[in-house]
Design a protein around this motif. Structure first.
Motif, PDB file in Angstrom:
ATOM      1  N   VAL A  83      -5.720   4.247  -2.719  1.00  9.07           N
ATOM      2  CA  VAL A  83      -6.262   3.484  -3.879  1.00  9.07           C
ATOM      3  C   VAL A  83      -5.962   2.004  -3.727  1.00  9.07           C
ATOM      4  O   VAL A  83      -4.805   1.624  -3.739  1.00  9.07           O
ATOM      5  CB  VAL A  83      -5.766   4.051  -5.145  1.00  9.07           C
ATOM      6  N   VAL A  84      -7.011   1.238  -3.791  1.00  7.45           N
ATOM      7  CA  VAL A  84      -7.112  -0.164  -3.496  1.00  7.45           C
ATOM      8  C   VAL A  84      -7.339  -0.891  -4.816  1.00  7.45           C
ATOM      9  O   VAL A  84      -8.425  -0.584  -5.728  1.00  7.45           O
ATOM     10  CB  VAL A  84      -7.895  -0.687  -2.492  1.00  7.45           C
ATOM     11  N   GLU A 124       6.400   1.362   3.162  1.00  8.25           N
ATOM     12  CA  GLU A 124       6.698   2.369   3.949  1.00  8.25           C
ATOM     13  C   GLU A 124       5.975   3.379   4.219  1.00  8.25           C
ATOM     14  O   GLU A 124       5.437   3.936   3.211  1.00  8.25           O
ATOM     15  CB  GLU A 124       8.168   2.785   4.105  1.00  8.25           C
ATOM     16  N   GLY A 125       5.441   3.762   5.203  1.00  9.34           N
ATOM     17  CA  GLY A 125       4.277   5.056   5.306  1.00  9.34           C
ATOM     18  C   GLY A 125       2.873   4.713   5.709  1.00  9.34           C
ATOM     19  O   GLY A 125       2.139   5.488   6.007  1.00  9.34           O
ATOM     20  N   MET A 126       2.517   3.417   5.162  1.00  8.85           N
ATOM     21  CA  MET A 126       1.186   2.744   5.379  1.00  8.85           C
ATOM     22  C   MET A 126       0.922   2.461   6.644  1.00  8.85           C
ATOM     23  O   MET A 126       1.625   1.802   7.269  1.00  8.85           O
ATOM     24  CB  MET A 126       0.624   2.122   4.070  1.00  8.85           C
ATOM     25  N   THR A 127      -0.081   2.951   7.230  1.00  9.20           N
ATOM     26  CA  THR A 127      -0.569   2.390   8.480  1.00  9.20           C
ATOM     27  C   THR A 127      -1.813   1.462   8.429  1.00  9.20           C
ATOM     28  O   THR A 127      -2.668   1.618   7.403  1.00  9.20           O
ATOM     29  CB  THR A 127      -0.916   3.367   9.554  1.00  9.20           C
ATOM     30  N   GLY A 128      -2.075   0.714   9.495  1.00  5.98           N
ATOM     31  CA  GLY A 128      -3.323  -0.147   9.611  1.00  5.98           C
ATOM     32  C   GLY A 128      -3.293  -1.466   8.651  1.00  5.98           C
ATOM     33  O   GLY A 128      -4.444  -2.252   8.614  1.00  5.98           O
ATOM     34  N   VAL A 129      -2.181  -1.745   7.826  1.00  3.59           N
ATOM     35  CA  VAL A 129      -2.193  -2.980   7.072  1.00  3.59           C
ATOM     36  C   VAL A 129      -2.497  -4.193   7.572  1.00  3.59           C
ATOM     37  O   VAL A 129      -3.220  -5.063   7.030  1.00  3.59           O
ATOM     38  CB  VAL A 129      -0.987  -2.801   6.214  1.00  3.59           C
ATOM     39  N   PRO A 147       0.611  -1.313  -0.129  1.00  2.86           N
ATOM     40  CA  PRO A 147      -0.039   0.142   0.080  1.00  2.86           C
ATOM     41  C   PRO A 147       0.805   1.283   0.030  1.00  2.86           C
ATOM     42  O   PRO A 147       1.960   1.436   0.729  1.00  2.86           O
ATOM     43  CB  PRO A 147      -0.795   0.011   1.332  1.00  2.86           C
ATOM     44  N   VAL A 148       0.630   2.248  -0.781  1.00  2.00           N
ATOM     45  CA  VAL A 148       1.082   3.592  -0.827  1.00  2.00           C
ATOM     46  C   VAL A 148       0.013   4.600  -1.112  1.00  2.00           C
ATOM     47  O   VAL A 148      -1.021   4.120  -1.428  1.00  2.00           O
ATOM     48  CB  VAL A 148       2.033   3.561  -2.004  1.00  2.00           C
ATOM     49  N   LEU A 149       0.351   5.766  -0.903  1.00  2.00           N
ATOM     50  CA  LEU A 149      -0.884   6.808  -1.326  1.00  2.00           C
ATOM     51  C   LEU A 149      -0.750   7.135  -2.880  1.00  2.00           C
ATOM     52  O   LEU A 149       0.305   7.170  -3.401  1.00  2.00           O
ATOM     53  CB  LEU A 149      -0.672   8.194  -0.369  1.00  2.00           C
ATOM     54  N   ALA A 150      -1.950   7.105  -3.268  1.00  3.78           N
ATOM     55  CA  ALA A 150      -1.839   7.778  -4.575  1.00  3.78           C
ATOM     56  C   ALA A 150      -3.090   8.642  -4.742  1.00  3.78           C
ATOM     57  O   ALA A 150      -4.018   8.720  -3.921  1.00  3.78           O
ATOM     58  CB  ALA A 150      -2.577   6.614  -5.420  1.00  3.78           C
ATOM     59  N   ALA A 151      -2.958   9.395  -5.674  1.00  4.51           N
ATOM     60  CA  ALA A 151      -4.183  10.434  -6.061  1.00  4.51           C
ATOM     61  C   ALA A 151      -5.434   9.750  -6.563  1.00  4.51           C
ATOM     62  O   ALA A 151      -5.420   8.813  -6.823  1.00  4.51           O
ATOM     63  CB  ALA A 151      -3.862  11.460  -7.139  1.00  4.51           C
ATOM     64  N   LYS A 194       2.095   2.197 -10.169  1.00 11.04           N
ATOM     65  CA  LYS A 194       1.546   3.205  -9.154  1.00 11.04           C
ATOM     66  C   LYS A 194       0.457   3.904  -9.197  1.00 11.04           C
ATOM     67  O   LYS A 194       0.049   4.911  -8.926  1.00 11.04           O
ATOM     68  CB  LYS A 194       2.564   4.543  -8.862  1.00 11.04           C
ATOM     69  N   GLU A 195      -0.619   3.034 -10.068  1.00  9.85           N
ATOM     70  CA  GLU A 195      -1.844   3.491 -10.241  1.00  9.85           C
ATOM     71  C   GLU A 195      -2.861   3.028  -8.988  1.00  9.85           C
ATOM     72  O   GLU A 195      -3.833   3.731  -8.874  1.00  9.85           O
ATOM     73  CB  GLU A 195      -2.559   2.849 -11.544  1.00  9.85           C
ATOM     74  N   ILE A 196      -2.436   2.201  -8.417  1.00  5.89           N
ATOM     75  CA  ILE A 196      -3.060   1.674  -7.087  1.00  5.89           C
ATOM     76  C   ILE A 196      -1.988   1.652  -6.163  1.00  5.89           C
ATOM     77  O   ILE A 196      -0.748   1.369  -6.482  1.00  5.89           O
ATOM     78  CB  ILE A 196      -3.701   0.455  -7.514  1.00  5.89           C
ATOM     79  N   GLY A 197      -2.402   1.467  -4.782  1.00  5.25           N
ATOM     80  CA  GLY A 197      -1.516   1.232  -4.007  1.00  5.25           C
ATOM     81  C   GLY A 197      -1.556   0.276  -2.889  1.00  5.25           C
ATOM     82  O   GLY A 197      -0.706  -0.031  -1.983  1.00  5.25           O
ATOM     83  N   LEU A 198      -2.271  -0.546  -3.043  1.00  6.93           N
ATOM     84  CA  LEU A 198      -2.727  -1.606  -2.422  1.00  6.93           C
ATOM     85  C   LEU A 198      -3.394  -2.918  -3.214  1.00  6.93           C
ATOM     86  O   LEU A 198      -4.213  -2.422  -4.182  1.00  6.93           O
ATOM     87  CB  LEU A 198      -3.884  -1.069  -1.336  1.00  6.93           C
ATOM     88  N   MET A 199      -3.001  -3.920  -3.259  1.00  7.64           N
ATOM     89  CA  MET A 199      -3.463  -5.063  -4.135  1.00  7.64           C
ATOM     90  C   MET A 199      -4.094  -6.084  -2.986  1.00  7.64           C
ATOM     91  O   MET A 199      -3.622  -6.508  -2.292  1.00  7.64           O
ATOM     92  CB  MET A 199      -2.551  -5.773  -4.962  1.00  7.64           C
ATOM     93  N   THR A 200      -5.572  -6.227  -3.344  1.00  4.91           N
ATOM     94  CA  THR A 200      -6.023  -6.999  -2.519  1.00  4.91           C
ATOM     95  C   THR A 200      -6.581  -8.636  -3.385  1.00  4.91           C
ATOM     96  O   THR A 200      -5.907  -8.806  -4.418  1.00  4.91           O
ATOM     97  CB  THR A 200      -7.720  -6.653  -2.080  1.00  4.91           C
ATOM     98  N   ARG A 201      -7.429  -9.187  -3.031  1.00  4.03           N
ATOM     99  CA  ARG A 201      -8.046 -10.339  -3.811  1.00  4.03           C
ATOM    100  C   ARG A 201      -8.269 -10.180  -5.342  1.00  4.03           C
ATOM    101  O   ARG A 201      -8.895  -9.179  -5.564  1.00  4.03           O
ATOM    102  CB  ARG A 201      -9.234 -10.968  -3.035  1.00  4.03           C
ATOM    103  N   THR A 202      -7.671 -11.014  -6.201  1.00  5.92           N
ATOM    104  CA  THR A 202      -6.975 -11.852  -5.834  1.00  5.92           C
ATOM    105  C   THR A 202      -5.547 -12.238  -6.415  1.00  5.92           C
ATOM    106  O   THR A 202      -5.672 -11.781  -7.501  1.00  5.92           O
ATOM    107  CB  THR A 202      -7.709 -13.471  -5.871  1.00  5.92           C
TER     108      THR A 202
END
Length: 529
Positions: free
Chosen positions: A33-34, A505-510, A17-21, A250-258
């Motif tokens: 962005v997920v 680095e920098g993302m919290t709550g993951v 996860p990272v921050l993204a616009a 870097k279009e998304i900051g978090l990859m979930t399922r699957t």
């Protein structure tokens, strides 16, 4: 959960996860962005995929979980349910047949409309009234009557004792909805979801499917959840490869399922700089199901022989690597009451033992059938898994099997109609209790529409297990239930999935954004700024 049916193979990962616009038109400021490969599609057969009374899949529930409020919820880290929209909930009798919830004061829906006990009653009753064949009605079909008392109390009177009922009220399917937006006797078509949960949502639709959802903090939310961000954008991708590219770009900051097993393995073998990878137990299971009235598998000796041939360790290791482990019971490791019932019954894979089973039953070999699977619902490794299963069965010389895939929309419909003798499914639990790995499969009105019946299970063991307020005390009943499945083989468990969470680095709550049941808690994410 049917998707539950859950949705996914070996991995329920959340990576980097990272921050993204935000990139959308829903206001200023940055959004987290997920990405996900969950597919939320409306069709002629299912025009209301996001109605809580209809949607019974992990991807749908994870969207509902952000927007509708439930009376109880599973707390961060797991454990027994805690009040959410309710201020308190309690069984009012020793038999666990009457459950009373007192609502928090000042609850409103996101549009400012007051939320009352009558709304709670309405929301649950419409699930029972609509009773969608693919929906979650089985979760609440033990309710006899719903009573409202005064301005803030609702009482559920159950047909039979059920110590798991607080868990069921935590399911997004039992979320509280507004009368003027959700018809009493029919589903709400389309993709909009309205409720009193931590976020409001705005979907972006292309054709018949959602491609993006923007979740914005609901300022009128009053509940147990602490929301740690103002906006989260969920982007839906057609497959893991496309999602991975968006992450790399870097279009998304978090990859979930699957994620694909290859993506997860690469992360394990070649750790990315600045990314923390965390493994956690997963409660997702994969299994074969049998239409026990289909001529080719009606004799349980055939099903038992299949159980004796299948090498779960090879499937898990060769197809999924470290992202899955062999499973020898419908109840996975980590859940109270788990036993290795299939291993205890059949031992190591043995074609010779399977041949003796078939010969004793007078079954002519090779036994010919098709092994059905869905091509687009449980992840990219499903095809490889079922080809490997077919090869194992064919190599035994006892079976002549071909693997055949179909898109989920066609697959689920054909399965419910009984068109498949042998087929693969996955399951994400509605709640982390052994009951949810047994009752949806063996109880009356099971979600697969399976013709298999066990009188001992339905009339004695399942009711007995639900009467135990101490869930550990129900273990003997669940052990017997698992032995019944191993003996009759209406279902054949294959593997249990693991989860991986990786953060930049920098993302919290993951560490809290997903739990072992693959429940998504977007409100836990923060930028760390």
């Amino acid at each position: 959960m049917n998707r539950k049916t859950l949705v996914l193979p070996a991995v329920v990962g959340l990576l980097a996860p990272v921050l993204a616009a935000c990139g959308g038109s829903d206001g200023g400021g940055d959004a987290i962005v997920v990405g996900t490969t969950d597919q939320l599609v409306a069709s002629k057969d299912n025009p209301a995929p996001l109605d809580p009374a209809i949607g019974y899949e992990a991807g749908v529930w994870n969207l509902l979980r952000q927007t509708v409020q439930t009376l109880t919820r599973i707390p961060r880290g797991g454990g027994e349910p805690v009040p959410e929209a309710a201020e308190s909930c309690i069984f009012t009798d020793k038999e666990n047949e009457s459950y009373r919830c007192t609502l928090r004061k000042g609850l409103t829906f996101a549009d400012g409309t007051a939320l009352t006990p009558e709304d709670v009653k309405y929301s649950v009753q419409r699930i029972l009234d609509i009773k969608d064949v693919n929906g979650p009605a089985g979760l609440v079909d033990n309710i006899d009557t719903i009573e409202t008392k005064g301005e803030n109390q609702v009482v559920f009177h159950l047909k039979t004792p059920d110590a798991t009922f607080p868990y069921k009220l935590a399911a997004p399917a039992v979320g509280i909805v507004q009368k003027d937006k959700y018809p009493a006797k029919s589903p709400r078509d389309g993709f909009q979801v309205d409720g009193s949960g931590p976020y409001t949502m705005k979907p972006e639709v292309e054709g018949d499917r959602i491609v993006k959802v923007v979740f914005t903090r609901n300022p009128k939310y009053k509940g147990d959840i602490k929301v740690l961000n103002d906006k989260v954008e969920l982007k839906l991708f057609p497959d893991a490869k496309a999602m991975g590219k968006a992450f790399d770009d870097k279009e998304i900051g978090l990859m979930t399922r699957t994620l694909s097993p290859e993506q997860a393995r690469k992360m394990l073998v070649e750790p990315q700089k600045g990314v923390k990878l965390t493994e956690m137990p997963g409660l997702t299971i994969s299994y074969l199901a049998f239409d026990t009235e289909a001529p080719v598998v009606k004799d349980k000796a055939v099903r038992q022989a299949i159980a004796q041939v299948v090498d779960r360790g090879a499937i898990a290791g060769e197809v999924y690597g470290s992202t899955a482990e062999p499973l020898y019971s419908l109840i996975p490791s980590g859940i109270t009451g788990h036993t290795n019932s299939f291993f205890n019954t059949y031992g190591e894979p043995s074609a010779a033992a399977a041949a003796r089973t078939l010969e004793k039953a007078g079954i002519t070999t090779p036994v010919t059938f098709t092994l059905h699977y869905t091509t687009d619902h449980y992840g990219p490794a499903t095809e490889a898994e079922f080809k490997a299963l077919a090869k194992q069965l064919n190599d035994s010389g006892l079976f002549e099997v071909k693997a055949e895939g179909a898109p989920w929309a066609d697959y689920r419909k054909a399965q419910k109609k009984g068109e498949y003798a042998v087929y693969g499914m996955g399951w994400f639990p509605d709640f982390p209790d052994p009951d949810n790995y047994i009752a949806p499969f063996l109880d009356k009105n099971n979600f697969l529409n399976s013709p298999y019946e066990s009188t001992l299970a339905q009339e004695t063991l399942i009711p007995e297990s639900r009467s135990a307020a101490d869930r550990g005390a129900a273990t003997p009943a669940f052990e017997k239930l698992q032995d019944i499945v191993a003996k009759d083989v209406p279902f054949l468990p294959i593997w249990q999935g693991k989860q991986y969470v990786a953060s930049a680095e920098g993302m919290t709550g993951v560490e809290w954004v997903s739990n072992s049941s693959a429940d998504l808690a977007l409100w836990e994410l923060g930028s760390g700024a």
